[in-house]
Design a protein around this motif. Structure first.
Motif, PDB file in Angstrom:
ATOM      1  N   LYS A  44      30.153  37.550 -43.393  1.00 44.44           N
ATOM      2  CA  LYS A  44      31.257  37.089 -44.237  1.00 44.44           C
ATOM      3  C   LYS A  44      32.013  38.287 -44.795  1.00 44.44           C
ATOM      4  N   ARG A  45      33.219  37.995 -45.253  1.00 47.91           N
ATOM      5  CA  ARG A  45      34.017  39.001 -45.943  1.00 47.91           C
ATOM      6  C   ARG A  45      33.746  38.868 -47.433  1.00 47.91           C
ATOM      7  N   LEU A  46      33.355  39.961 -48.084  1.00 45.51           N
ATOM      8  CA  LEU A  46      33.024  39.937 -49.509  1.00 45.51           C
ATOM      9  C   LEU A  46      34.109  40.633 -50.319  1.00 45.51           C
ATOM     10  N   HIS A  47      34.450  40.003 -51.443  1.00 43.31           N
ATOM     11  CA  HIS A  47      35.425  40.577 -52.374  1.00 43.31           C
ATOM     12  C   HIS A  47      34.856  40.467 -53.779  1.00 43.31           C
ATOM     13  N   VAL A  48      34.620  41.604 -54.420  1.00 45.40           N
ATOM     14  CA  VAL A  48      34.058  41.632 -55.774  1.00 45.40           C
ATOM     15  C   VAL A  48      35.178  41.422 -56.779  1.00 45.40           C
ATOM     16  N   THR A  49      35.003  40.458 -57.677  1.00 44.04           N
ATOM     17  CA  THR A  49      36.018  40.142 -58.684  1.00 44.04           C
ATOM     18  C   THR A  49      35.705  40.853 -59.997  1.00 44.04           C
ATOM     19  N   ASP A  50      36.576  40.662 -60.976  1.00 45.89           N
ATOM     20  CA  ASP A  50      36.356  41.238 -62.306  1.00 45.89           C
ATOM     21  C   ASP A  50      35.572  40.289 -63.211  1.00 45.89           C
ATOM     22  N   ALA A  51      35.278  39.106 -62.729  1.00 40.89           N
ATOM     23  CA  ALA A  51      34.592  38.111 -63.559  1.00 40.89           C
ATOM     24  C   ALA A  51      33.101  38.433 -63.661  1.00 40.89           C
ATOM     25  N   GLY A  52      32.531  38.154 -64.834  1.00 40.36           N
ATOM     26  CA  GLY A  52      31.109  38.369 -65.052  1.00 40.36           C
ATOM     27  C   GLY A  52      30.798  39.785 -65.488  1.00 40.36           C
ATOM     28  N   THR A  53      29.507  40.022 -65.747  1.00 45.84           N
ATOM     29  CA  THR A  53      29.041  41.352 -66.135  1.00 45.84           C
ATOM     30  C   THR A  53      28.535  42.079 -64.890  1.00 45.84           C
ATOM     31  N   ASP A  54      28.057  43.307 -65.063  1.00 39.18           N
ATOM     32  CA  ASP A  54      27.560  44.070 -63.924  1.00 39.18           C
ATOM     33  C   ASP A  54      26.397  43.358 -63.246  1.00 39.18           C
ATOM     34  N   GLU A  55      25.556  42.660 -64.030  1.00 42.96           N
ATOM     35  CA  GLU A  55      24.368  42.018 -63.474  1.00 42.96           C
ATOM     36  C   GLU A  55      24.674  40.686 -62.814  1.00 42.96           C
ATOM     37  N   ASP A  56      25.748  40.023 -63.249  1.00 41.49           N
ATOM     38  CA  ASP A  56      26.071  38.730 -62.640  1.00 41.49           C
ATOM     39  C   ASP A  56      27.542  38.680 -62.213  1.00 41.49           C
ATOM     40  N   ARG A  57      28.021  39.793 -61.653  1.00 42.17           N
ATOM     41  CA  ARG A  57      29.396  39.881 -61.185  1.00 42.17           C
ATOM     42  C   ARG A  57      29.666  38.793 -60.143  1.00 42.17           C
ATOM     43  N   VAL A  58      30.833  38.179 -60.237  1.00 38.59           N
ATOM     44  CA  VAL A  58      31.200  37.118 -59.301  1.00 38.59           C
ATOM     45  C   VAL A  58      31.779  37.738 -58.033  1.00 38.59           C
ATOM     46  N   VAL A  59      31.295  37.272 -56.893  1.00 39.81           N
ATOM     47  CA  VAL A  59      31.728  37.771 -55.596  1.00 39.81           C
ATOM     48  C   VAL A  59      32.316  36.616 -54.794  1.00 39.81           C
ATOM     49  N   MET A  60      33.470  36.829 -54.175  1.00 40.37           N
ATOM     50  CA  MET A  60      34.078  35.841 -53.292  1.00 40.37           C
ATOM     51  C   MET A  60      33.496  36.036 -51.891  1.00 40.37           C
ATOM     52  N   VAL A  61      32.950  34.965 -51.332  1.00 40.78           N
ATOM     53  CA  VAL A  61      32.396  34.981 -49.978  1.00 40.78           C
ATOM     54  C   VAL A  61      33.404  34.263 -49.085  1.00 40.78           C
ATOM     55  N   VAL A  62      34.114  35.043 -48.270  1.00 42.92           N
ATOM     56  CA  VAL A  62      35.306  34.547 -47.584  1.00 42.92           C
ATOM     57  C   VAL A  62      35.055  34.410 -46.083  1.00 42.92           C
ATOM     58  N   SER A  63      35.486  33.287 -45.514  1.00 39.29           N
ATOM     59  CA  SER A  63      35.543  33.101 -44.069  1.00 39.29           C
ATOM     60  C   SER A  63      36.973  33.372 -43.616  1.00 39.29           C
ATOM     61  N   ASP A  64      37.147  34.174 -42.564  1.00 35.20           N
ATOM     62  CA  ASP A  64      38.494  34.491 -42.102  1.00 35.20           C
ATOM     63  C   ASP A  64      39.187  33.271 -41.502  1.00 35.20           C
ATOM     64  N   ASN A  65      38.435  32.326 -41.020  1.00 35.91           N
ATOM     65  CA  ASN A  65      38.987  31.074 -40.502  1.00 35.91           C
ATOM     66  C   ASN A  65      39.319  30.170 -41.689  1.00 35.91           C
TER      67      ASN A  65
END
Length: 282
Positions: free
Chosen positions: A234-255
């Motif tokens: 998957k394509r991963l994109h780290v967001t600004d949401a959450g703290t360092d320990e529970d940072r929110v990551v977008m798990v993206v499908s290119d399709n």
């Protein structure tokens, strides 16, 4: 959805039942009592009361209890004498005997030591200068079943048991140099199937994964384990949401037909960063 660490947490819960066990485990592993308590929790409705065990913590707990937890029976090198000293379900743990050859035209030679391939443990049963290909499809939504053992993030690549390796690749030095001077022990090859990463990755492609790189920075393509033990890309994109320990990551499908998911970084089990692909020309 079932917790993929359910059996592991039941094992830890049993180990911590003895009086004083949680204090001793905290001192031996460097984990806090709160972390240990949340790591063994399987039924709490509040996600904040549950915690996923990290790879280095699992290894530290195995060393402390001198017993390999469920799903890690092949990691006999974690134990002081290299052997499983305890029993599970009344039977001895697996001896870890594995095949030393991948050549279908040659007889299989069985060794007492488990086959491994990793920067930390070295090579056993795989030709020098070769990189393993996992016997699992990078399902991109489907995923096969595999058992993956962890290395040390940022220092050494993952180590795979023999039954998880279907073949090996010898990569020319010029190609290794083009990927950042990686060593053969730093990378693994993973076949792909499915369409969720189309057009970037197509069924039949094989991706090269740097198993040392298991933190989603920079953004890009990463191989992950899914809740069923398979491997997906998957394509991963780290967001600004959450703290360092529970940072929110977008798990993206290119399709675009496949949904994007949001997860916390603690819910990701990253196998490594995708460096290259060997694709079908057509």
């Amino acid at each position: 959805m079932a917790d993929p660490q359910h059996a592991l947490k039941l094992w830890l819960s049993q180990k911590l039942e003895v009086h004083g066990a949680i204090t001793a485990a905290a001192e031996a592993t460097g984990m806090s009592k709160d972390q240990l308590g949340r790591s063994k929790e399987t039924e709490a409705d509040d996600p904040k009361k549950r915690r996923r065990l990290q790879p280095h913590e699992i290894e530290a707990l195995a060393r402390h209890f001198n017993e390999l937890p469920p799903g890690f029976e092949g990691m006999t090198n974690w134990l002081p004498d290299g052997r499983a000293a305890s029993r599970q379900n009344g039977e001895p743990l697996s001896s870890g005997k594995t095949f030393s050859t991948f050549d279908p035209d040659q007889p299989d030679v069985i060794e007492d030591e488990g086959m491994t391939h990793g920067s930390e443990t070295g090579l056993r049963g795989v030709p020098d200068g070769a990189s393993p290909q996992l016997d699992v499809t990078a399902g991109m939504g489907a995923g096969g079943i595999t058992v993956v053992s962890e290395g040390v993030r940022g220092k050494s690549g993952m180590t795979f048991a023999a039954e998880d390796i279907s073949d090996y690749w010898r990569v020319p030095p010029v190609i290794l140099a083009s990927m950042g001077n990686v060593k053969p022990t730093d990378i693994t090859f993973v076949p792909c199937q499915g369409d969720s990463m189309s057009p970037t990755l197509l069924e039949g492609d094989v991706v090269v994964v740097d198993t040392r790189h298991r933190w989603p920075s920079p953004d890009g393509l990463y191989a992950l384990t899914d809740p069923f033990g398979g491997i997906i890309v998957k394509r991963l994109h780290v967001t600004d949401a959450g703290t360092d320990e529970d940072r929110v990551v977008m798990v993206v499908s290119d399709n675009a037909k496949h949904e994007t998911r949001k997860v916390t970084i603690n819910d990701l089990r990253i196998v490594g960063r995708v460096l290259r692909k060997f694709g079908i020309v057509g």
